[in-house]
Each structure stands twice: as C-alpha cells, then as structure tokens.
Design a protein around this motif. Sequence first.
Motif, short mmCIF file in Angstrom:
data_model
loop_
_atom_site.label_atom_id
_atom_site.label_comp_id
_atom_site.label_asym_id
_atom_site.label_seq_id
_atom_site.Cartn_x
_atom_site.Cartn_y
_atom_site.Cartn_z
N UNK A 208 0.44 -1.05 0.09
CA UNK A 208 0.36 -0.35 0.36
C UNK A 208 1.36 1.02 0.09
N UNK B 165 2.55 4.34 -3.66
CA UNK B 165 2.33 5.70 -2.96
C UNK B 165 3.66 6.22 -3.10
N UNK C 56 1.52 13.82 1.18
CA UNK C 56 1.24 12.94 2.64
C UNK C 56 -0.40 12.31 2.89
N UNK C 57 -0.51 13.30 2.29
CA UNK C 57 -2.25 12.62 3.04
C UNK C 57 -2.74 11.33 2.32
N UNK C 58 -2.71 11.45 1.28
CA UNK C 58 -2.69 9.81 0.65
C UNK C 58 -2.65 9.07 0.96
N UNK D 150 -1.60 8.55 4.66
CA UNK D 150 -2.59 8.26 5.47
C UNK D 150 -3.67 7.84 5.57
N UNK D 151 -5.01 8.10 4.13
CA UNK D 151 -6.39 7.50 3.75
C UNK D 151 -6.26 6.75 3.70
N UNK D 152 -4.65 5.60 3.00
CA UNK D 152 -4.72 4.33 2.58
C UNK D 152 -4.61 3.95 3.80
N UNK E 166 -5.61 4.37 6.80
CA UNK E 166 -7.03 4.44 7.39
C UNK E 166 -7.48 2.95 7.21
N UNK E 167 -7.72 3.18 6.04
CA UNK E 167 -8.55 2.32 4.71
C UNK E 167 -8.21 0.61 4.65
#
Lengths: 358, 302
Positions: free
Chosen positions: B91, B95, B102-104, B106-108, B110-111
């Motif tokens: 994951x 990226x 960076x935010x993307x 973090x979202x990954x 979380x998911x």
Amino acid sequence: MQKYSFNFGIWGMALIVVALSQLGALNLYFQSVIMFIGINVILSSSLNVVNGYMGEFSCGHAGFMCVGAYVSSILSVIFFSQNAIFGAPILPPELAIIGFPIVVIISGLVAGLTGLIVAIPSFKTRGDYLAIITIAANYMVISAIENVDVIGGSRGFMGMRKVVNAMTDVIDLPWMMIWVILGTYMSIWMIRRFVSSTYGKGIMAVSQDEVAAEIMSVNTNKMKMAAFMLSSGLAGVAGALFAHVLGYVNPQSFNIMKSTECLVMVYLGGMGSMGGAVLSAILFTVMLELLRFIIPAIDTGLHIINVLPDSYHLSQVWKWVLIPLTLILLMQFRPEGLMGNKELPKLFPGLKKFYKFK
Amino acid sequence: MDILIQNLLNALQWGSFYALIALGYTLVYGVLLLINFAHGDVFMVGAYIAFFVATFFLGFVDLSPWLTLALTVPLTMLLTAGVGVTLERVAYRPLRRKGAHRLYVVITALMCGLMLENSNLALLGASRKKFPELLDKVIYTWGNVSVTNLKLIVIFTAIAVFILLEFIVTRTKIGMAMRGISYDKFAIPLMGIPIDNVIVFTFVLGSGMAGLAGLLFAMSYPILEPYMGALIGWKAFIAAVVGGIGDIRGAFLGGFLLGFIEVGVVAIFPSSYRDLFAFSILLMILWIKPTGIFGVAKTTKI
C-alpha cells in the motif's frame, strides 16, 4: 431562461420525488435510501469545506453530527411531543411543521459552537496534530453524551417519530423527505455561496500557503474558524435530519466509523470539488445499498459452484472490506479522487449553458 | 496508601500497552512522516497470530505451556512484522514512489486498518476467542498490594523495549540512517544509503513491537475480538502525539501518561467517564504545547 434550467431541473426532480412518495409509488425503502443520500450529501460537502478546500485533515466529523442529532431530538421532543422524561409538550404538536426547521437550525448553530473545540486549537496547530484534536473531539462528544443519563446515556434516545407523525397529522405529506431535500439544497447553496465569495476565497488561500495568505491580509485565524464552524454546523444539520429520519439516536452510531464514512465520501469524490462531493455521496450510498443485495447473490453463486464450504456464508461485513479496498485502489491510481479540485463544467463544458458555475 | 500503590501498578501495566503501541507509531512517523493508522489493527492481528500460534503448539504439537510461550513470542513478533512489511510493500511504497501527497498515504493507512478489522470479522466470525493460559499465575502480595507475575512481565517488557529502541535509534548505524531519512529524504539516497531497506526495517521494528504488545495483551485480558485494536490504536496514537510524535522518549512517556490518567479517572469517577477525562486532559496538553511534550516546533520557510 436557459441559464436557470439546471435549477429548474433540480427542483423538478425534487417535486417528482416528493409526489411519487406521496402517491405511494416509491416504497418506504426507496424513500429512506433517497433521504440517506441527502444526508450523506450534506455530510460529504460540509467535510469538504475543511478537508478539501482548506486542506486540513479533520477526522471527527461524526462528533458534530452527534451534537446536532441530540440537540434537535431533545428540543423537538420537549416542544412537540409527550415524553416519559420531559412530560407534556410545551407547544401544541400541530406547530411542529413550523417548529421543526427552527429546531434544525438551532441544532446546526449549537453544533457550530461545538466546532470551536476544534477551531480554536487550529490557530496554532496544523496537520497531524489537528487530526488528533478532531479525533479527540469526536470521542469527547460521544463520551459526554453517554454520561448524561437523562437523555438515555448509552441506551440511546427515541421519541422523534411522534413529532414526524404530528406533522403528517396536520397536512398529509412526506414531511421528512421535504425537509431533507430542503436541507440538502440549502446546505449546498450555503457552501457554494461561501466558497465562491471573495471572503471565502480565503479558505483556498489558507490551503495553498498559510504564511503567504497571512501576508496578503487574509485573516487566517478567522478563516479557519469560519470554515470549521460552517463545516461542523452543517454536520449538525445533517445529524438533526438523520435523527428524525431514523426516529432513534445512539451515541455509538456516531463513532469513528461514521467519521471514516464521511472521509471516504470526500476522498472518493475529490477534494475541493463541490460536484465531486455530491456525486460521491450519491455513489457511496447507492453502492452500500446495492452491496446489500449483491453480497447474498454472490454467496449463493459461489455455493452453487462449490467454491465455499457449506458452513461458511458471505456476510454483510464484506461490504466493509470492499469499500476500503475500493478507496485503496483509488488512491493508487487516481489519488485526487473522481474529480479532484475540478467542478462539473471542467469535465462537461456543455453544462455551462445551463448553470452559472462559479 | 495501599490503594494508591495498587492503582499505580495497574496504571503502569495499562500504560505499558499504550507505550508499546505508541512506540510503533512514533518509529514510522519519525522516519516517514506518515501516520500509520493501521498500526492499531496490526496490534490486533498480532494478538490473533499469537492466539493461533499458541493453540497450534498447545493443541496439535502438545508442548508444555512454558515451551509454547518461548516459541510464541518470537514467532508472533516475526509474523506480525511480516504483516506490517506487507502493508508497507503493497500500500505505502507505490504511493511513496509516485511522490503522492502525504494525506493520500494517511487515507490509505486508515483504509488498510479498516480492511484488516473487517476481513478478520468476516473470515473468523463475530465469536470471541479465548486465549489459552500460558503462564501459571503467581501472585506476590505485600500487605494489601497484590501483583501477578504477568503484570511485572508486561511492565518490564515495555521498559526493555524502550531501552532497546532508544539504543538502536541513537547508537547504531541503521538508527543513524533512520534519523537521516527523517531529516532529509532526498539527500540520503545520494549518500548510498538503501532508503527502502531502512524503511522496511522500521516497519519490522514497529510491527514486531505491536505483535509483542498483542501477545501480552491477549495474555492479560484473554478475550480476543476483531475491534480490540481500533480504540487502543487511536488512543496510543494520541498518546504518541502528546509525547511529541517522532520522539521515542515522548511515545514512552505519553503512553504511560495516558495509562495513569485513565486508571486515575476510573479510580475516582465511574468508569464511563474514562474517555471524556482522558481526552479532555490530552486536549489541554495540546492546547498548551501544540507539538507535544518532547516535540520540536517546526519553522516554516517563506
């Protein structure tokens, strides 16, 4: 005339939906799905103000929704219905039609004030630390409400159904549907007006470069406060509608999972895009409901071709495996979401004829 | 006085779990500036791996509990580290290669955490697992204060892990590489340091600690459920932030601080107030010191 046809189209669709649900052509299940679509549109577009336009990372959106849900439930039960705890209604229940929108607005305001918990620390902190503060705010709201025993604590709170019934007793219309549509429209209108105004452009300035924005005389603290309070206030409105659609609220239904749902909707649609937030909320809700039927179908299919052992059945939990997986794949291949930072006319220039997108 | 000491020991044990998980958060954040939100669920997976390994050795191979424990500890740590590294490979690394925001990432993360939780729930069902007894319970008592041997083991493990990590980060070459990456990600590969290997090593360390914490948690509170990692993970992360994220001493201190606050609140108020007070106090700390206790304020260049 052509310029306004988009608006007419939206209102026409709303009227058709209300008429169909009034005539009983739409069954209750479809009605509730449409209402949840409306509520999710409010949630995702309001979170988009902070996460998309302002570029902060707020992941405690459901906490404010919880505040709105509880405030509106308590107010409407106190004023318009007979309840074991709060006694007789203060106002005659026939006034619920006039009173309900006021209650929703008040709950939005209270939720906006709760947003100050996050807004004030955001002056000094940003990035990951602010993310923590939002999570902590979410936990605090839920925990605080669970500890008030008068409103049911962790058992939840009910009685809003009576208020909705009081409305239908006066004029027999699908009132909740009407309020949800109105609320959704007003929320989107407010956000769009705010973000496209000269004053609201400050939010984008903060997201681009905070120091430069401050130098160019954008009052960043005020901007952050406005964005957080608008976002949390609209989340409160969504919560108020949610509580009255379901007729039952429970603090645990507004936990981190719910906040994560809001995040999924925003990042699916693309940050900083009004149309994206609306589209992704619709897509997300429809996808959730479709999976409800698709998963059992897949299950029976797999059992027919003997892939799965007889004792094991695919449950609805797989929904929550598939949705994160979708988002992970999205982040890998199109990280800016469906329409990152673009509005609809960028993708479909023909739409400009029918509506003035700012 | 006795009650105070008893609560102090409970707080130390409770804080040890937070500290162990917070250390993993801090390691990854310090190197990658990435909030690994899946870390709490890696801890949960560690507890489940410990459960399966322990039941396998006890049931199928029929070893003695002591031998089982001796085998379970390294195996759990290894396998959980494998899970963490897999997450990083599948994951996060693509990226990072793309240079995504960076935010993307973090979202990954979380998911990924959500996926771990729910796939566990979907595959193993909602029935709770009972962790087998591996240690004979020994209770030491002084007056009215009683301590089980497990409690002491947990506390000492946390301290030992802290000392080990502090040693690795500040005294070894690979630790120096870690600090270098967090200082300047672009210059480090030019110096011939294999950046990916260092990051994998970081994930191995952090996830291994999470696995150890999972095993100890399962031994202390022997009921396992898929969502056990979520709340503890969030709280440990908050503890790491309060200590000042990216700093190992901060994570350790923050974990114990959160443990003390929670046990203190439960000792005085009804237990339902625990989250409210804990988070309020943490918010206060962050209001006063926005970058945490050991955190260094970053200056922004214009």
